[in-house]
Motif scaffolding. Structure first.
Motif, short mmCIF file in Angstrom:
data_model
loop_
_atom_site.label_atom_id
_atom_site.label_comp_id
_atom_site.label_asym_id
_atom_site.label_seq_id
_atom_site.Cartn_x
_atom_site.Cartn_y
_atom_site.Cartn_z
N HIS A 1 -16.65 23.49 26.40
CA HIS A 1 -16.90 24.75 25.69
C HIS A 1 -18.39 24.88 25.41
O HIS A 1 -19.05 23.91 25.01
N HIS A 2 -18.90 26.06 25.68
CA HIS A 2 -20.29 26.37 25.36
C HIS A 2 -20.42 27.88 25.26
O HIS A 2 -19.87 28.61 26.09
N ASP A 3 -21.12 28.34 24.26
CA ASP A 3 -21.22 29.79 24.02
C ASP A 3 -21.83 30.54 25.20
O ASP A 3 -21.53 31.72 25.42
N ASN A 4 -22.69 29.87 25.97
CA ASN A 4 -23.38 30.54 27.07
C ASN A 4 -22.86 30.13 28.44
O ASN A 4 -23.54 30.34 29.45
N CYS A 5 -21.67 29.54 28.47
CA CYS A 5 -21.10 29.07 29.74
C CYS A 5 -19.67 29.56 29.91
O CYS A 5 -18.92 29.67 28.92
N ASN A 6 -19.31 29.83 31.15
CA ASN A 6 -17.92 30.10 31.51
C ASN A 6 -17.46 29.02 32.48
O ASN A 6 -18.21 28.65 33.39
N PHE A 7 -16.24 28.54 32.29
CA PHE A 7 -15.74 27.45 33.11
C PHE A 7 -14.49 27.89 33.88
O PHE A 7 -13.56 28.46 33.31
N TYR A 8 -14.51 27.60 35.17
CA TYR A 8 -13.41 27.92 36.06
C TYR A 8 -12.95 26.64 36.74
O TYR A 8 -13.70 25.66 36.83
N ALA A 9 -11.71 26.64 37.22
CA ALA A 9 -11.18 25.43 37.85
C ALA A 9 -10.29 25.80 39.02
O ALA A 9 -9.67 26.86 39.04
N ALA A 10 -10.22 24.87 39.98
CA ALA A 10 -9.33 25.05 41.13
C ALA A 10 -8.85 23.68 41.59
O ALA A 10 -9.61 22.72 41.61
N ALA A 11 -7.57 23.62 41.95
CA ALA A 11 -6.97 22.36 42.40
C ALA A 11 -5.65 22.63 43.10
O ALA A 11 -5.04 23.69 42.91
N GLY A 12 -5.21 21.66 43.89
CA GLY A 12 -3.89 21.73 44.47
C GLY A 12 -2.85 21.47 43.40
O GLY A 12 -3.16 20.98 42.31
N PRO A 13 -1.58 21.80 43.66
CA PRO A 13 -0.52 21.66 42.66
C PRO A 13 -0.22 20.19 42.34
O PRO A 13 -0.59 19.28 43.07
N GLY A 14 0.46 19.99 41.22
CA GLY A 14 0.86 18.65 40.79
C GLY A 14 1.36 18.69 39.37
O GLY A 14 1.19 19.68 38.66
N GLU A 15 1.95 17.58 38.95
CA GLU A 15 2.58 17.54 37.63
C GLU A 15 1.59 17.65 36.48
O GLU A 15 1.95 18.03 35.37
N LEU A 16 0.31 17.36 36.74
CA LEU A 16 -0.67 17.41 35.67
C LEU A 16 -1.07 18.85 35.30
O LEU A 16 -1.78 19.06 34.31
N TYR A 17 -0.61 19.83 36.08
CA TYR A 17 -0.91 21.22 35.72
C TYR A 17 -0.42 21.52 34.31
O TYR A 17 -1.06 22.28 33.57
N GLU A 18 0.70 20.91 33.93
CA GLU A 18 1.25 21.12 32.59
C GLU A 18 0.33 20.60 31.50
O GLU A 18 0.46 20.99 30.33
N LYS A 19 -0.61 19.70 31.87
CA LYS A 19 -1.55 19.14 30.89
C LYS A 19 -2.73 20.07 30.63
O LYS A 19 -3.47 19.89 29.66
N LEU A 20 -2.90 21.06 31.50
CA LEU A 20 -4.02 21.99 31.33
C LEU A 20 -3.72 22.99 30.22
O LEU A 20 -2.69 23.67 30.25
N THR A 21 -4.61 23.09 29.27
CA THR A 21 -4.45 24.07 28.19
C THR A 21 -5.27 25.33 28.46
O THR A 21 -5.02 26.36 27.85
N GLN A 22 -6.24 25.22 29.38
CA GLN A 22 -7.08 26.36 29.73
C GLN A 22 -6.75 26.77 31.17
O GLN A 22 -7.36 26.31 32.12
N THR A 23 -5.76 27.65 31.33
CA THR A 23 -5.32 28.04 32.67
C THR A 23 -5.70 29.48 33.04
O THR A 23 -5.40 29.93 34.14
#
Length: 365
Positions: A27-49
């Motif tokens: 987290h940063h006030d002047n930053c935006n964060f994006y993500a990309a990945a193949g599927p898997g069980e850890l997707y459920e662990k992501l809180t920022q989707t």
């Protein structure tokens, strides 16, 4: 500043868990964060989707098209690659972009390219990658020896979530369970763990637990049966809550052929489960022999068995290691420290990029 985090797939593994923790915490006030990945069980662990793009595990071309669109539309400045394959993705995207894009590479594992073609590996990294994050000092030194430019290397150790991996403040108890938590692959050397269990069979009344899944499952089960260890060694399968598994055992073993800096040692240290580990890669940066764990130089099953016996019978040594290990994790290996140090690399690299662009403009005036 806009940052894109890339990893191959969200299956359970140290590098993938690292990716999820970063994405959830950045987290940063002047930053935006994006993500990309193949599927898997850890997707459920992501809180920022909200800013997550799912990749196709079977089509690199389709992935490049999707990512190119994201890089363009979201005005991505930095791509953070979480594997060497994602570095190659990033290089392609870097060339396709209509604006400068910097690449950061967090190196978690020993790659095939660096082992077989070290000169080529170093040439690619030096030419295309703006910053390489190593998760241990040992790995940073290894890359320098390979020919990677030391000026682009920085060490940011893995960090453990101390709210998830809370310290178990249990009183003295009967020590009965020895465990290992790892992907069931050749490099993790689970067969040696079974050899240690066999060595302890007639010396200690212990139960040995293997947590994890992988390609070596059938071979390991066969070995357990051949040694008649069905009552001593149990395969527990996938471990979705590593903190609970680590708290349930009394001693953790690490038996790998090679390591860079495994997350599981920090997690065990955090919860208060003492470690007996082979000395490989950056393990010794966290596991200090007879202070924060037991460190063994060679795969000697008798030596491992002796250390298990010491931790089983000597409560003072055991408590000494447990207290020191937790203190070291709190001081040096917290998740917050890892996230903040990584964020500072984004900011520093972006600042350097802008300064270079400004100098180029001035040179053409």
């Amino acid at each position: 500043m806009n940052v894109l985090l890339l990893t191959d797939k969200l299956i359970t593994g140290g590098a993938e868990i690292y990716f999820c923790k970063l994405m959830n915490k950045l987290h940063h006030d002047n930053c935006n964060f994006y993500a990309a990945a193949g599927p898997g069980e850890l997707y459920e662990k992501l809180t920022q989707t909200k800013h997550f793009l799912q990749l196709d595990r079977n089509s690199h071309l389709k992935n490049i098209r999707k990512l190119r669109k994201m890089v363009t539309e979201k005005d991505i400045n930095i791509i953070h690659a979480n594997s060497l394959r994602m570095v190659f993705y990033s290089i392609i995207l870097q060339r396709l972009a209509r604006k400068p894009v910097q690449i950061i590479y967090t190196k978690h594992n020993v790659t095939y390219l660096e082992k077989q073609h070290p000169a080529l590996f170093s040439k690619i990294i030096n030419k295309h990658v703006g910053r390489v994050i190593t998760v241990s000092v040992c790995e940073k030194d290894n890359l320098v020896d390979l020919g990677v430019d030391s000026r682009i290397l920085v060490t940011v150790h893995n960090g453990v979530d101390l709210q998830q991996f809370t310290f178990k403040r249990d009183s003295k108890r009967n020590i009965r369970k020895v465990g290992i938590l790892a992907r069931l692959s050749k490099e993790k050397n689970i067969e040696f763990f079974i050899d240690v269990a066999n060595t302890c069979k007639n010396r200690l009344n212990m139960e040995f637990l293997i947590g994890g899944v992988g390609t070596e499952l059938e071979q390991l089960e066969t070995k357990i049966n051949q040694l008649n260890l069905q009552e001593n060694v149990k395969m527990v399968g996938a471990v979705n809550k590593p903190e609970e598994f680590l708290k349930s055992i009394d001693i953790l073993l690490l038996t790998s052929h090679r390591e860079v800096f495994p997350m599981v040692i920090l997690e065990a240290m955090a919860v208060g489960t003492p470690i007996i580990s082979i000395d490989r890669g950056g393990v010794g940066e966290a596991v200090i022999d007879k202070s924060t764990g037991m460190l063994i130089s060679q795969h000697d099953k008798n030596h491992f068995a002796e250390q298990i016996e010491i931790l089983t019978n000597d409560e003072s040594i055991r408590r000494h290691i447990i207290i020191n290990a937790r203190a070291k994790v709190e001081k040096e290996f917290s998740l917050d420290a890892m996230v903040n140090d990584t964020l500072s690399q984004y900011i520093d690299l972006h600042k350097t990029q802008k300064e270079m662009m400004m100098k180029e403009r001035e040179a053409h005036v």
